[in-house]
Design an enzyme around this catalytic site. Structure first.
Site, PDB file in Angstrom:
ATOM      1  N   GLY A 176       4.045   9.876   1.880  1.00 31.43           N
ATOM      2  CA  GLY A 176       4.630  11.182   1.853  1.00 31.43           C
ATOM      3  C   GLY A 176       5.904  10.937   2.098  1.00 31.43           C
ATOM      4  O   GLY A 176       7.144  11.542   1.627  1.00 31.43           O
ATOM      5  N   TYR A 215     -12.380  -1.083   8.808  1.00 32.69           N
ATOM      6  CA  TYR A 215     -11.163  -1.873   8.215  1.00 32.69           C
ATOM      7  C   TYR A 215     -11.263  -1.667   6.768  1.00 32.69           C
ATOM      8  O   TYR A 215     -10.441  -1.463   6.274  1.00 32.69           O
ATOM      9  CB  TYR A 215     -11.321  -3.037   9.001  1.00 32.69           C
ATOM     10  CG  TYR A 215      -9.968  -3.740   8.976  1.00 32.69           C
ATOM     11  CD1 TYR A 215      -8.933  -3.171   9.147  1.00 32.69           C
ATOM     12  CD2 TYR A 215      -9.944  -4.939   8.198  1.00 32.69           C
ATOM     13  CE1 TYR A 215      -7.784  -4.061   8.928  1.00 32.69           C
ATOM     14  CE2 TYR A 215      -8.993  -5.797   7.885  1.00 32.69           C
ATOM     15  CZ  TYR A 215      -7.714  -5.426   8.433  1.00 32.69           C
ATOM     16  OH  TYR A 215      -6.463  -5.960   8.136  1.00 32.69           O
ATOM     17  N   TYR A 272      -0.445   7.751  -5.757  1.00 31.73           N
ATOM     18  CA  TYR A 272       1.042   7.956  -5.503  1.00 31.73           C
ATOM     19  C   TYR A 272       1.807   7.606  -6.628  1.00 31.73           C
ATOM     20  O   TYR A 272       2.969   7.932  -7.162  1.00 31.73           O
ATOM     21  CB  TYR A 272       1.416   7.713  -4.036  1.00 31.73           C
ATOM     22  CG  TYR A 272       1.435   8.872  -3.051  1.00 31.73           C
ATOM     23  CD1 TYR A 272       0.197   9.176  -2.741  1.00 31.73           C
ATOM     24  CD2 TYR A 272       2.364   9.869  -2.863  1.00 31.73           C
ATOM     25  CE1 TYR A 272      -0.036  10.346  -1.852  1.00 31.73           C
ATOM     26  CE2 TYR A 272       2.145  10.748  -1.701  1.00 31.73           C
ATOM     27  CZ  TYR A 272       1.043  10.988  -1.399  1.00 31.73           C
ATOM     28  OH  TYR A 272       1.136  12.052  -0.476  1.00 31.73           O
ATOM     29  N   ARG A 300      -9.667 -13.232  16.884  1.00 22.89           N
ATOM     30  CA  ARG A 300      -9.575 -13.970  15.715  1.00 22.89           C
ATOM     31  C   ARG A 300      -9.678 -15.463  16.193  1.00 22.89           C
ATOM     32  O   ARG A 300      -9.460 -16.004  17.150  1.00 22.89           O
ATOM     33  CB  ARG A 300      -8.212 -13.825  15.123  1.00 22.89           C
ATOM     34  CG  ARG A 300      -8.141 -12.491  14.303  1.00 22.89           C
ATOM     35  CD  ARG A 300      -6.942 -12.124  13.726  1.00 22.89           C
ATOM     36  NE  ARG A 300      -5.885 -11.478  14.751  1.00 22.89           N
ATOM     37  CZ  ARG A 300      -4.878 -11.098  14.614  1.00 22.89           C
ATOM     38  NH1 ARG A 300      -4.381 -11.039  13.221  1.00 22.89           N
ATOM     39  NH2 ARG A 300      -3.850 -10.697  15.400  1.00 22.89           N
TER      40      ARG A 300
END
Ligand code: UDP
Length: 329
Positions: free
Chosen positions: A104, A147, A161, A188
């Site tokens: 936006g 995720y 968009y 990780r």
């Protein structure tokens, strides 16, 4: 006039390296971060820069940025399995609502936007190596679903968009990336192994260690993202290093690199842990004229030396992140 760029997730691992790079290229950089997983230490060296401005803001709330913007890089998101297991709702929100706000804002400012997608959109892949045409094999309701699906939604709304509003969009599918400023013990594998090596602990290999990953050094990753942003290509592009290795062999490499005599211990394989992962980077090679340059040996040495150079207090601060105040929000 200097170009202006907004970088969300600016205090994170990749975000902070991107701030460095764009400042170096002469851009005016606005960094934004809510500091849930980000760390101000990653950008404290930039605070005195005239062309750098930091906003402590959560982009899942309405985003306002004063003045004109030429580019937006949307890099805000938890990105390690442990993080998104602890803060699943925030992970979903930043990938969905946060992305909506960034898009936006890009539309409002007539800015070009690049979003940080991930190899996780391929899930536990049945195609190897993974090229951008592959639709993926994702478990929406598994622990990684928060995720993976947020990132898939992110790609989808970004293309919407682009198609519906004619917005200039770029999608980077980022494969495992490492380097200085990663948070130690965020789950990780690279920070885990480095932290264990520095503390003289055994290296924890999950499962039998036959699962593979392909690790990209952060400078290569940043170069790929930089080129993609400035390209005119709006379909997704894999950015990663195709040099694949099993986690067990990688643990052996770490022992060699650190010159320590740790043992390898085996732990349970987390649910839905992808068995193999290697980017097909033909598209990046062709369109961006990009490929990674830093070998694992070189990159891992820089990364290990970086962590070794930190004081014990500094190391400890980089180890733990307390999410408790966010967990019920
Ligand atoms: N892994 C491991 N030991 C650790 C942390 C991770 O063997 O202490 C494994 C993990 O199961 C996965 C691989 O290393 O197969 C890479 O994990 P990471 O969390 O870094 O990234 P991702 O799974 O998202 O690629």
């Amino acid at each position: 006039m200097a170009k202006r760029i907004l970088i969300t997730g600016a205090a994170g691992f990749l975000g902070s390296h991107l701030c460095d790079r764009f400042l170096k290229e002469g851009f005016e950089v606005i960094g934004m971060d809510n500091l849930i997983t980000g760390d101000l230490r990653n950008i404290e060296h930039l605070m005195k820069e005239r062309k750098f401005d930091f906003h402590h803001h959560d982009i899942t709330k309405f985003v306002h940025a004063p003045g004109e913007l030429d580019y937006i890089l949307h890099f805000a998101s938890p990105a390690s399995p442990i993080d998104y297991l602890k803060i699943p709702i925030q992970t979903l929100k930043v990938g969905s609502v946060g992305t909506l706000h960034c898009l936006g804002l890009a539309k409002e400012k007539n800015a070009r936007i690049l979003i940080a997608s991930t190899s996780e959109v391929y899930g536990d892949p049945l195609v190897h190596p993974q090229n951008e045409e592959y639709y993926g094999n994702v478990n929406a309701i598994g622990p990684r679903g928060v995720y993976d699906e947020a990132k898939r939604f992110q790609e989808s709304i970004t293309m919407a968009y682009h198609r519906f509003h004619g917005l200039e969009t770029r999608i980077a599918r980022i494969f495992n990336t490492y380097g200085p400023r990663m948070r130690l013990n965020d789950g990780r594998v690279i920070p885990a192994f480095i932290g264990q090596a520095l503390r003289g602990e055994d290296l924890t290999v999950f499962g039998d260690g036959s699962q593979t990953r392909s690790f990209c050094y952060v400078d290569d990753q940043v170069e790929g993202i930089y080129r993609l942003l400035l390209s005119d290509y709006s379909d997704p592009v894999n950015i990663g290093n195709p040099n694949e290795i099993s986690i067990l062999d990688f643990a052996r490499e770490i022992i060699k690199l650190t010159g320590t005599d740790q043992e390898i211990v085996f732990k349970e394989l987390p649910q839905d842990d992808p068995l193999q992962r290697q980017p097909d980077i033909s598209r990046a090679r062709e369109i961006l004229k990009w490929e990674p340059k830093v070998s694992r040996e070189e990159g891992m040495k820089i990364t290990y030396d970086y962590f070794k150079s930190l004081s014990p207090e500094e190391l400890q601060k980089r180890e733990h992140k307390d999410f408790s105040e966010h967990i019920r929000r």
